[in-house]
Design a protein around this motif. Structure first.
Motif, PDB file in Angstrom:
ATOM      1  N   GLU A 212      13.311  -7.727  17.541  1.00 43.22           N
ATOM      2  CA  GLU A 212      13.075  -6.783  16.425  1.00 43.22           C
ATOM      3  C   GLU A 212      14.438  -6.965  15.406  1.00 43.22           C
ATOM      4  N   THR A 213      15.521  -7.993  16.104  1.00 42.09           N
ATOM      5  CA  THR A 213      16.724  -8.031  15.473  1.00 42.09           C
ATOM      6  C   THR A 213      16.803  -9.431  14.629  1.00 42.09           C
ATOM      7  N   ILE A 214      17.719  -9.369  13.604  1.00 42.07           N
ATOM      8  CA  ILE A 214      18.234 -10.697  13.008  1.00 42.07           C
ATOM      9  C   ILE A 214      19.470 -10.642  12.855  1.00 42.07           C
ATOM     10  N   VAL A 215      20.328 -11.554  13.163  1.00 49.04           N
ATOM     11  CA  VAL A 215      21.777 -11.704  12.923  1.00 49.04           C
ATOM     12  C   VAL A 215      22.299 -12.815  12.045  1.00 49.04           C
ATOM     13  N   PHE A 216      23.365 -12.532  11.484  1.00 54.48           N
ATOM     14  CA  PHE A 216      23.966 -13.668  10.658  1.00 54.48           C
ATOM     15  C   PHE A 216      25.249 -13.858  10.909  1.00 54.48           C
ATOM     16  N   GLY A 217      25.834 -15.203  10.716  1.00 48.49           N
ATOM     17  CA  GLY A 217      27.138 -15.553  11.063  1.00 48.49           C
ATOM     18  C   GLY A 217      27.685 -16.851  10.514  1.00 48.49           C
ATOM     19  N   ASP A 218      28.843 -17.267  10.851  1.00 47.42           N
ATOM     20  CA  ASP A 218      29.444 -18.435  10.158  1.00 47.42           C
ATOM     21  C   ASP A 218      30.381 -19.081  11.063  1.00 47.42           C
ATOM     22  N   ASN A 219      30.879 -18.501  12.144  1.00 47.43           N
ATOM     23  CA  ASN A 219      32.026 -19.034  12.895  1.00 47.43           C
ATOM     24  C   ASN A 219      31.662 -19.023  14.481  1.00 47.43           C
ATOM     25  N   PHE A 220      32.571 -19.519  15.335  1.00 44.18           N
ATOM     26  CA  PHE A 220      32.521 -19.518  16.788  1.00 44.18           C
ATOM     27  C   PHE A 220      32.378 -18.137  17.299  1.00 44.18           C
ATOM     28  N   ASN A 221      32.989 -17.097  16.842  1.00 45.69           N
ATOM     29  CA  ASN A 221      32.808 -15.734  17.555  1.00 45.69           C
ATOM     30  C   ASN A 221      31.733 -15.204  17.075  1.00 45.69           C
ATOM     31  N   ASP A 222      30.807 -15.740  16.090  1.00 48.59           N
ATOM     32  CA  ASP A 222      29.400 -15.325  16.018  1.00 48.59           C
ATOM     33  C   ASP A 222      28.191 -15.613  16.996  1.00 48.59           C
ATOM     34  N   ILE A 223      28.502 -16.806  17.717  1.00 48.36           N
ATOM     35  CA  ILE A 223      27.606 -17.515  18.556  1.00 48.36           C
ATOM     36  C   ILE A 223      26.937 -16.770  19.431  1.00 48.36           C
ATOM     37  N   HIS A 230      16.972 -13.222  16.226  1.00 51.56           N
ATOM     38  CA  HIS A 230      16.626 -14.332  15.504  1.00 51.56           C
ATOM     39  C   HIS A 230      17.903 -14.538  14.729  1.00 51.56           C
ATOM     40  N   SER A 231      18.471 -15.923  14.553  1.00 46.18           N
ATOM     41  CA  SER A 231      19.843 -15.956  14.080  1.00 46.18           C
ATOM     42  C   SER A 231      19.886 -16.896  13.119  1.00 46.18           C
ATOM     43  N   TYR A 232      20.693 -16.554  11.955  1.00 49.17           N
ATOM     44  CA  TYR A 232      20.776 -17.413  10.834  1.00 49.17           C
ATOM     45  C   TYR A 232      22.382 -17.913  10.655  1.00 49.17           C
ATOM     46  N   VAL A 233      22.804 -18.984  10.103  1.00 44.62           N
ATOM     47  CA  VAL A 233      24.180 -19.211   9.815  1.00 44.62           C
ATOM     48  C   VAL A 233      24.085 -19.770   8.548  1.00 44.62           C
ATOM     49  N   VAL A 234      24.980 -19.335   7.728  1.00 45.83           N
ATOM     50  CA  VAL A 234      25.004 -19.841   6.314  1.00 45.83           C
ATOM     51  C   VAL A 234      25.438 -21.443   6.330  1.00 45.83           C
ATOM     52  N   ALA A 235      24.839 -21.943   5.251  1.00 46.41           N
ATOM     53  CA  ALA A 235      24.852 -23.272   5.035  1.00 46.41           C
ATOM     54  C   ALA A 235      26.564 -23.756   4.974  1.00 46.41           C
ATOM     55  N   SER A 236      27.491 -22.814   4.616  1.00 47.91           N
ATOM     56  CA  SER A 236      28.637 -23.028   4.287  1.00 47.91           C
ATOM     57  C   SER A 236      29.621 -23.050   5.787  1.00 47.91           C
ATOM     58  N   GLY A 250      21.246 -20.027   2.874  1.00 54.61           N
ATOM     59  CA  GLY A 250      22.161 -20.661   1.912  1.00 54.61           C
ATOM     60  C   GLY A 250      23.445 -20.281   2.176  1.00 54.61           C
ATOM     61  N   PRO A 251      24.475 -20.960   1.347  1.00 51.66           N
ATOM     62  CA  PRO A 251      25.715 -20.625   1.560  1.00 51.66           C
ATOM     63  C   PRO A 251      26.251 -19.382   1.342  1.00 51.66           C
ATOM     64  N   MET A 252      27.516 -18.917   1.559  1.00 47.15           N
ATOM     65  CA  MET A 252      27.954 -17.920   1.184  1.00 47.15           C
ATOM     66  C   MET A 252      28.356 -17.387  -0.306  1.00 47.15           C
ATOM     67  N   PRO A 253      28.887 -18.493  -0.816  1.00 46.31           N
ATOM     68  CA  PRO A 253      29.388 -18.387  -2.209  1.00 46.31           C
ATOM     69  C   PRO A 253      27.739 -17.861  -3.026  1.00 46.31           C
ATOM     70  N   GLU A 254      26.834 -18.461  -2.495  1.00 44.93           N
ATOM     71  CA  GLU A 254      25.376 -18.254  -3.188  1.00 44.93           C
ATOM     72  C   GLU A 254      24.678 -17.095  -2.684  1.00 44.93           C
TER      73      GLU A 254
END
Length: 264
Positions: A212-223, A230-236, A250-254
């Protein structure tokens, strides 16, 4: 059905070094809507509580905060619900070793506020001026600070990995959890700490499952969060982080995260 949304901040929702007023205000509208529908939003970051609160000020009392890279969990009223702090002797040893690398500055995260050695430093000016940190300069920081400390961070503007991989990380990685957080930071936290551990605590506290959880990150400390939803990572993000996630948005700037949240 999604009941818990957890997102990193820097590099995921906003550019590194962003302060209050930078985040897209559409996030606030979504968080308000989520609260009415029984969906909990959690901001999860290596930042301190005060800085995170400022970013989410309009909705801060409706969300939870995982602060200092998982060092402690708080609600929007600054009630600390869970913490994993380093022993005072370990804090002093980490500071001492960090100071042996001339190019590096050190920052100590406390439950009450954050500490550094001098107001006349690049680190102090950046954290206070850009991130809006509540920071105290302690000239005698080598002797530790009068606070419970979930994290000691080593800082260099763009070479932290190169400067610490030779001997600092090998020396400490069996005693503390060492995590590279972008090109500027090496975070040292308790082995019982981390974003994943903090997410697991909140799931148990709220009675919500990883399904029931979704998570978002971009760096090693998010893994480490990716095992708890269910994990999402930004394209940037870095390629290694993309490979660890279930999906790439999509990337963070967008505002890639925003687009996913709108579809919940």
């Amino acid at each position: 059905m999604v009941k818990l949304v957890i997102s990193d901040i820097d590099g995921t929702l906003v550019p590194d070094g962003s302060g209050e007023g930078i985040i897209n205000p559409e996030y606030f509208s979504l968080i308000e809507d989520f609260a009415k529908r029984g969906i909990t939003f959690v901001a999860c970051s290596g930042r301190q509580y005060a800085s995170m609160y400022k970013v989410f000020r309009p909705v801060a009392e409706k969300i939870y905060f995982i602060c200092e890279g998982g060092g402690f969990v708080s609600d929007g009223f600054r009630n600390v619900m869970h913490s994993a702090c380093l022993p005072p002797d370990t804090v002093r040893e980490l500071i001492s070793d960090a100071r042996k690398i001339p190019q590096i500055d050190v920052m100590v995260a406390g439950i009450k506020r954050t500490y550094c050695r001098s107001e006349d430093s690049e680190l102090y000016r950046w954290m206070v001026g850009s991130y809006g940190f509540d920071m105290e300069a302690v000239p005698g920081i080598d002797n530790g600070v009068d606070d419970e400390c979930p994290k000691v961070s080593l800082y260099h503007r763009d070479m932290i990995e190169e400067l610490t991989k030779e001997w600092f990380i090998p020396k400490w990685e069996k005693r503390v959890k060492t995590v590279i957080a972008g090109k500027q930071w090496l975070d040292c936290v308790s082995p019982k700490s981390g974003k994943g551990t903090a997410v697991a605590f909140l799931q148990k506290h709220l009675g919500i499952t990883p399904e029931e959880t979704i998570v978002f990150g971009d760096n090693f400390n998010d893994i480490e969060m990716f095992d708890y939803g269910h994990s999402y990572v930004v394209a940037s993000a870095r390629d290694e982080v993309k490979e660890a996630a279930d999906e790439v948005c999509g990337p963070m700037p967008e505002d890639g995260v925003l687009q996913v949240l709108k579809n919940i």
